[in-house]
Design an enzyme around this catalytic site. Structure first.
Site, mmCIF file in Angstrom:
data_model
loop_
_atom_site.group_PDB
_atom_site.id
_atom_site.type_symbol
_atom_site.label_atom_id
_atom_site.label_comp_id
_atom_site.label_asym_id
_atom_site.label_seq_id
_atom_site.Cartn_x
_atom_site.Cartn_y
_atom_site.Cartn_z
ATOM 1 N NE ARG A 240 25.480 -23.560 -32.327
ATOM 2 C CZ ARG A 240 24.738 -24.549 -31.850
ATOM 3 N NH1 ARG A 240 24.712 -24.786 -30.548
ATOM 4 N NH2 ARG A 240 24.025 -25.301 -32.656
ATOM 5 C CE LYS B 196 35.223 -26.021 -35.918
ATOM 6 N NZ LYS B 196 34.193 -24.979 -35.625
ATOM 7 C CD GLU C 208 24.913 -34.330 -23.134
ATOM 8 O OE1 GLU C 208 25.660 -33.818 -22.290
ATOM 9 O OE2 GLU C 208 25.297 -34.673 -24.277
ATOM 10 C CB CYS D 268 30.238 -32.063 -20.856
ATOM 11 S SG CYS D 268 31.757 -31.551 -20.051
ATOM 12 C CG PHE E 105 27.533 -24.173 -27.589
ATOM 13 C CD1 PHE E 105 26.887 -23.642 -26.474
ATOM 14 C CD2 PHE E 105 27.125 -25.410 -28.060
ATOM 15 C CE1 PHE E 105 25.864 -24.342 -25.844
ATOM 16 C CE2 PHE E 105 26.109 -26.114 -27.436
ATOM 17 C CZ PHE E 105 25.472 -25.583 -26.323
#
Length: 521
Positions: free
Chosen positions: A200, A196, A404, A304, A172
């Site tokens: 969201r 895919k 995280e 990330c 997302f």
């Protein structure tokens, strides 16, 4: 209809008619070059993170619908794989032009569905666009190798071929960039692709499909399905799909790598991170603090490669109060509001998890020097907002350090030497990115050489490589053999065929006539 010719609400409505049903806002699939309504009875509500109002409903595609996407890709591969590499290159030339001209509209959709600021959303699109631009050099990237005369009258050469039908499962946090890491590289190499997007944030992917059609990409070369767990399992299990790319959480990444791998597929899986920034006392203070604040709290920490952990070495710890003041001044608001620095996080569940991890740090002995958990944003009281938050006196055994957080939270640790900082980072299981801030070249060189992390910045807080390189997260942040985009991306989406051929010189026909006296030798 070209997006560039449409403006404002008119554009948004026109796009909605293309990939959604206007009367009941439902997102369509993209199969065989057409936007198609799903016949599913299961839907996922997509909420605007700034208001929590429903924006659209996303289908959980049926088994038959997903099968039809695979069949479309399988059929298209037969002709697309035989299309001239120059023809595939031309599609990328046109696509990069269309994306650049429609960057603003893509960014508006990203802000609406994901919540990040418009400026950050444009950056999302731009970093994906750069991958498309690099794909325009496919005629060089996909070259093979040749060794002539490897033996008498014998030559050996190799060339790269596409795999077949490939798939990408997207997160997302980067609605445009991550799909653009995947399908452009795959199809330029001659594969077909099933994407895919995250349930969201599907809008940017659907807009990219509209642009891909306009760029002249044949039907079936890229198909888009929607869904959650069942769609992931379908991709992992379907025997026609030869390779799977994934970016997302640890749990999902490990699951996909193992399940798809068991089924004989190639897999590249980018997963979680705990990115450390090491601050030396000799660093440029003002620049370093500004970069720390931006890298920790930009995109509400939902990157990330967010710099979520600061390690202050020696006297650099005296800078923490100044960092707190910089963070305190960042403006928290809906992403489309001008001047916003930090938008909402993706969902109420994410907000709750972030708040719980902050609270766990406090209970374990960390000091909460900046608390953004209770922030209220005028006119957006129902939004998923968390303001910049800073925890100090954190130790490596605390939950707020080991997990995280994926929110606008910076945890701060202190050490006495750069050796301790290197040891701390290398002991952390993740290896996505790290950075050091210093004006001492010898210190920087030592850090670069000794650190066991895949992507390292020197005075660069978020060292994400441009696409002529590859995204090289390591250790617990990545599973697979080939990384995303760059040369490794091409390698992931291709297989090598090596040919050894022998043509005896004596078998040459139509040689010059021999007129000398035959000697019978």
């Amino acid at each position: 209809m070209a997006l560039v010719r449409l403006l404002g609400v008119e554009c948004r409505n026109a796009l909605q008619r293309s990939y959604s049903t206007a009367s009941v806002p439902t997102t369509k699939m993209f199969i065989d070059g057409k936007f198609v309504d799903s016949k599913t009875t299961e839907w996922i509500d997509l909420h605007d993170p700034a208001t929590n109002k429903v924006v659209t409903r996303v289908p959980k595609c049926t088994q038959d619908e997903m099968e039809s996407a695979v069949e479309s890709s399988k059929k298209a591969f037969k002709t697309w794989s035989q299309t001239s590499i120059l023809g595939r290159q031309q599609v990328m030339f046109k696509l990069q032009h269309l994306i650049r001209n429609n960057m603003s509209e893509l960014a508006k959709n990203i802000t609406k569905e994901q919540g990040k600021t418009l400026v950050d959303a444009e950056g999302d699109v731009l970093r994906g666009l750069q991958v498309v631009e690099h794909c325009c050099s496919i005629t060089s990237l996909q070259m093979g190798e040749t060794v002539p005369n490897i033996a008498k009258d014998m030559d050996t050469y190799s060339y790269t071929l596409p795999l077949g039908v490939t798939a990408g499962i997207c997160p997302f946090n980067f609605p445009a960039m991550i799909p653009l890491w995947m399908f452009p590289v795959a199809i330029t190499c001659g594969n077909t692709s099933i994407i895919k997007p995250s349930e969201r944030v599907p809008g940017a992917t659907m807009m990219l499909m509209e642009l891909l059609n306009e760029a002249g990409c044949p039907p079936g070369v890229v198909n888009v399905i929607h869904g959650a767990h069942d769609a992931v399992n379908f991709i992992c299990d379907n025997p026609t799909i030869k390779a799977v790319s994934f970016v997302g959480s640890d749990q999902a990444g490990k699951y996909i790598y193992e399940r798809a791998g068991r089924n004989g597929k190639r897999v590249q899986s980018n997963m979680g991170a705990k990115n450390h920034g090491v601050i030396m006392a000799d660093a440029n203070k003002e620049n370093t603090l500004n970069q720390l604040a931006g890298a920790a709290f930009g995109a509400a920490g939902q990157r990330c490669m967010a710099l979520s952990t600061a390690v202050f070495v020696g006297e650099a710890k005296q800078w923490i109060p100044d960092l707190v003041e910089r963070a305190r001044k960042l403006k928290v608001n809906a992403g489309h509001v001008p001047g916003t620095d930090v938008g909402p996080v993706i969902s109420p569940q994410s907000k709750q998890r972030i708040n719980e991890l902050v609270e766990s740090g406090v209970k374990e002995g960390a000091k909460l020097v900046l608390d953004g958990r209770s922030i209220k944003v005028e006119n957006f009281e129902n939004g998923n907002f968390v303001g910049p938050t800073i925890l100090t006196d954190v130790s490596t055994n605390m939950k707020c350090y080991t997990e995280e957080i994926f929110g606008p939270v910076l945890v701060c640790l202190t050490v006495d030497t750069v050796d301790e900082a290197v040891e701390m980072i290398n002991n952390n299981p993740y290896g996505n990115g790290t950075a050091i801030f210093t004006t001492n070249g010898a210190t920087a060189r030592k850090f670069v050489n000794e650190i066991d992390v895949g992507q390292v910045g020197v005075n660069v807080p978020i060292p994400v490589p441009l696409p002529m390189f590859s995204f090289t997260g390591s250790r617990g942040s990545f599973m697979g053999d080939c990384h995303f985009y760059g040369k490794q991306g091409v390698k992931f989406y291709t297989q090598t065929k090596t040919v050894t051929q022998l043509w005896r010189e004596g078998d040459v026909s139509h040689t010059k006539a021999a007129v000398a006296m035959p000697t019978m030798k």
